[in-house]
Write a protein that holds these residues in place. Structure first.
Motif, PDB file in Angstrom:
ATOM      1  N   THR A  74      16.118 -19.097  29.125  1.00  0.00           N
ATOM      2  CA  THR A  74      15.137 -18.096  29.527  1.00  0.00           C
ATOM      3  C   THR A  74      14.448 -18.513  30.820  1.00  0.00           C
ATOM      4  O   THR A  74      14.648 -19.616  31.338  1.00  0.00           O
ATOM      5  N   ARG A  75      13.619 -17.629  31.328  1.00  0.00           N
ATOM      6  CA  ARG A  75      12.930 -17.912  32.581  1.00  0.00           C
ATOM      7  C   ARG A  75      11.964 -19.079  32.450  1.00  0.00           C
ATOM      8  O   ARG A  75      11.697 -19.812  33.419  1.00  0.00           O
ATOM      9  N   ASP A  76      11.415 -19.288  31.251  1.00  0.00           N
ATOM     10  CA  ASP A  76      10.517 -20.418  31.026  1.00  0.00           C
ATOM     11  C   ASP A  76      11.263 -21.645  30.494  1.00  0.00           C
ATOM     12  O   ASP A  76      10.673 -22.485  29.807  1.00  0.00           O
ATOM     13  N   ASN A  77      12.586 -21.731  30.786  1.00  0.00           N
ATOM     14  CA  ASN A  77      13.412 -22.915  30.513  1.00  0.00           C
ATOM     15  C   ASN A  77      13.494 -23.260  29.033  1.00  0.00           C
ATOM     16  O   ASN A  77      13.355 -24.423  28.633  1.00  0.00           O
ATOM     17  N   VAL A  78      13.711 -22.257  28.202  1.00  0.00           N
ATOM     18  CA  VAL A  78      13.925 -22.472  26.773  1.00  0.00           C
ATOM     19  C   VAL A  78      15.348 -22.048  26.446  1.00  0.00           C
ATOM     20  O   VAL A  78      15.791 -20.957  26.817  1.00  0.00           O
ATOM     21  N   GLN A  79      16.093 -22.937  25.751  1.00  0.00           N
ATOM     22  CA  GLN A  79      17.462 -22.619  25.387  1.00  0.00           C
ATOM     23  C   GLN A  79      17.490 -21.829  24.070  1.00  0.00           C
ATOM     24  O   GLN A  79      16.887 -22.238  23.086  1.00  0.00           O
ATOM     25  N   VAL A  80      18.178 -20.717  24.098  1.00  0.00           N
ATOM     26  CA  VAL A  80      18.320 -19.899  22.893  1.00  0.00           C
ATOM     27  C   VAL A  80      19.804 -19.601  22.678  1.00  0.00           C
ATOM     28  O   VAL A  80      20.569 -19.462  23.637  1.00  0.00           O
ATOM     29  N   ARG A  81      20.173 -19.496  21.419  1.00  0.00           N
ATOM     30  CA  ARG A  81      21.547 -19.139  21.078  1.00  0.00           C
ATOM     31  C   ARG A  81      21.588 -17.633  20.774  1.00  0.00           C
ATOM     32  O   ARG A  81      20.770 -17.140  20.002  1.00  0.00           O
ATOM     33  N   MET A  82      22.570 -16.969  21.374  1.00  0.00           N
ATOM     34  CA  MET A  82      22.663 -15.522  21.222  1.00  0.00           C
ATOM     35  C   MET A  82      24.110 -15.115  20.993  1.00  0.00           C
ATOM     36  O   MET A  82      25.035 -15.704  21.549  1.00  0.00           O
ATOM     37  N   ASP A  83      24.293 -14.100  20.166  1.00  0.00           N
ATOM     38  CA  ASP A  83      25.599 -13.470  19.994  1.00  0.00           C
ATOM     39  C   ASP A  83      25.371 -11.965  19.861  1.00  0.00           C
ATOM     40  O   ASP A  83      24.244 -11.495  19.769  1.00  0.00           O
ATOM     41  N   THR A 114      26.756 -11.327  31.667  1.00  0.00           N
ATOM     42  CA  THR A 114      25.652 -10.376  31.873  1.00  0.00           C
ATOM     43  C   THR A 114      24.480 -10.709  30.969  1.00  0.00           C
ATOM     44  O   THR A 114      23.313 -10.633  31.387  1.00  0.00           O
ATOM     45  N   MET A 115      24.751 -11.091  29.731  1.00  0.00           N
ATOM     46  CA  MET A 115      23.686 -11.441  28.801  1.00  0.00           C
ATOM     47  C   MET A 115      22.936 -12.688  29.283  1.00  0.00           C
ATOM     48  O   MET A 115      21.699 -12.736  29.211  1.00  0.00           O
ATOM     49  N   ARG A 116      23.655 -13.686  29.762  1.00  0.00           N
ATOM     50  CA  ARG A 116      22.988 -14.876  30.302  1.00  0.00           C
ATOM     51  C   ARG A 116      22.107 -14.517  31.501  1.00  0.00           C
ATOM     52  O   ARG A 116      21.005 -15.031  31.655  1.00  0.00           O
ATOM     53  N   SER A 117      22.607 -13.629  32.338  1.00  0.00           N
ATOM     54  CA  SER A 117      21.839 -13.221  33.515  1.00  0.00           C
ATOM     55  C   SER A 117      20.560 -12.490  33.121  1.00  0.00           C
ATOM     56  O   SER A 117      19.491 -12.738  33.687  1.00  0.00           O
ATOM     57  N   GLU A 118      20.655 -11.585  32.147  1.00  0.00           N
ATOM     58  CA  GLU A 118      19.483 -10.817  31.721  1.00  0.00           C
ATOM     59  C   GLU A 118      18.460 -11.692  31.004  1.00  0.00           C
ATOM     60  O   GLU A 118      17.254 -11.527  31.194  1.00  0.00           O
ATOM     61  N   ILE A 119      18.920 -12.630  30.192  1.00  0.00           N
ATOM     62  CA  ILE A 119      17.994 -13.529  29.490  1.00  0.00           C
ATOM     63  C   ILE A 119      17.267 -14.419  30.494  1.00  0.00           C
ATOM     64  O   ILE A 119      16.085 -14.748  30.318  1.00  0.00           O
ATOM     65  N   ILE A 158      22.667  -6.828  20.370  1.00  0.00           N
ATOM     66  CA  ILE A 158      22.435  -8.257  20.124  1.00  0.00           C
ATOM     67  C   ILE A 158      22.298  -8.466  18.626  1.00  0.00           C
ATOM     68  O   ILE A 158      21.502  -7.798  17.964  1.00  0.00           O
ATOM     69  N   LYS A 159      23.068  -9.386  18.084  1.00  0.00           N
ATOM     70  CA  LYS A 159      23.001  -9.645  16.645  1.00  0.00           C
ATOM     71  C   LYS A 159      21.937 -10.682  16.307  1.00  0.00           C
ATOM     72  O   LYS A 159      21.110 -10.465  15.416  1.00  0.00           O
ATOM     73  N   ASN A 160      21.924 -11.803  16.999  1.00  0.00           N
ATOM     74  CA  ASN A 160      20.991 -12.887  16.668  1.00  0.00           C
ATOM     75  C   ASN A 160      20.456 -13.524  17.945  1.00  0.00           C
ATOM     76  O   ASN A 160      21.190 -13.689  18.925  1.00  0.00           O
ATOM     77  N   ILE A 161      19.164 -13.878  17.891  1.00  0.00           N
ATOM     78  CA  ILE A 161      18.524 -14.691  18.929  1.00  0.00           C
ATOM     79  C   ILE A 161      17.903 -15.880  18.214  1.00  0.00           C
ATOM     80  O   ILE A 161      16.959 -15.720  17.436  1.00  0.00           O
ATOM     81  N   THR A 162      18.438 -17.077  18.457  1.00  0.00           N
ATOM     82  CA  THR A 162      18.012 -18.259  17.713  1.00  0.00           C
ATOM     83  C   THR A 162      17.436 -19.299  18.671  1.00  0.00           C
ATOM     84  O   THR A 162      18.177 -19.989  19.379  1.00  0.00           O
TER      85      THR A 162
END
Length: 304
Positions: A74-83, A114-119, A158-162
């Motif tokens: 994310t923009r505030d440098n937090v790693q999230v898992r997404m599918d 695209t999802m990585r870019s938007e996040i 988006i199914k999950n944001i972890t």
């Protein structure tokens, strides 16, 4: 007999190779001598054996494609898992066959990038709120690129944001603090409203009591005025009746008789109350008696 059977078998095989049955909601790409020739539509189609061949087979139904889980920052440098999952449909079989080698793989890769870019444009808190925005951006981006592939992107979800566990713990504490803050605010608002209601009730009570006192005073004053008016009217009526009776025949005699009675009554009171007694000179003279009685009445009234 054997050559005949062989010839019959060859004829049957040739017929089978000539006829192609295409199922509903499907499209077959026909190549003739290695070159695109036609798109076979659903139903019975005839081809030339050994010259024509079915190069590609596509279903025209809507298909759901899973987007594998990946790590986004994310923009505030937090790693999230997404599918997620994307829904696509082949609308131009020829472009799907010759526009790209594997449109499904391409769609998955483009969806992930695209999802990585938007996040990366959003803070962590916003990623949960802007799911619809992210979905719409992915669909628009892939649909624009997939036009040359003969594929239509229908929607993306988006199914999950972890987030990491540490972030989840911090979010839980933040939510708990927010709930406690709202509870305190609600309690204070309730106490404030209760105090306002009590004050409003006291105010209305005072107003109603003062209104009741005012109405009672008005009613008492009106009652006293009505009583005085009634007494005055009764007195005036009695005086009018007395005056009317005096003017009638025998009225004067009745007045004299009444005066004589009062004389006797007052004379008796004077005799009991004091040592001084006034006697008329001539008791037989009724006029003098009445005059003396009137004098006694007046004297008694002055004493009283």
């Amino acid at each position: 007999m054997t050559p005949f059977i062989v010839l019959l078998v060859l004829v049957v095989l040739t017929i089978l190779m000539t006829v192609k049955v295409v199922p509903q909601q499907s499209a077959y790409i026909l190549e003739r001598l290695g070159k695109f020739y036609a798109v076979l539509q659903p139903g019975v189609n005839f081809i030339i054996p050994f010259f024509d061949r079915i190069a590609y087979k596509y279903t025209l139904k809507e298909a759901a494609v899973d987007i594998p889980e990946q790590i986004c920052i994310t923009r505030d440098n937090v790693q999230v898992r997404m599918d997620g999952v994307i829904f696509i449909q082949v609308i131009d079989p020829r472009k799907a066959a010759y526009g790209i080698s594997d449109y499904t793989f391409a769609v998955i890769q483009l969806a992930q990038t695209t999802m990585r870019s938007e996040i990366g444009k959003l803070d962590l808190d916003k990623t949960f709120e802007e799911r619809m925005t992210i979905n719409r951006a992915v669909v628009e981006s892939i649909d624009e690129a997939a036009t040359g592939w003969g594929v239509k992107v229908l929607r993306y979800e988006i199914k999950n944001i972890t987030p990491p566990q540490s972030v989840l713990n911090a979010m839980e504490k933040q939510m708990q603090a927010e709930r406690e803050r709202r509870a305190v605010i609600l309690q204070s608002d309730g106490e404030k409203q209760a105090a306002i209601n009590v004050a409003e009730g006291q105010k209305q009570k005072v107003v109603l009591e003062s209104e009741g006192i005012r109405l009672r005073q008005i009613n008492e004053a009106e009652g006293e005025a009505s009583a005085l008016k009634s007494v005055a009217e009764a007195t005036a009526e009695s005086i009018r009746l007395v005056a009317q009776a005096i003017r009638e025949e025998g009225g004067a005699e009745a007045v004299q008789l009444k005066v004589a009675e009062n004389y006797v009554e007052q004379f008796g009171k004077i005799a009991k109350a004091g040592n001084t007694l006034i006697l008329p000179a001539n008791l037989a003279d009724m006029g003098s008696l009445i005059a003396t009685a009137l004098t006694v009445v007046k004297s008694s009234e002055h004493k009283q």
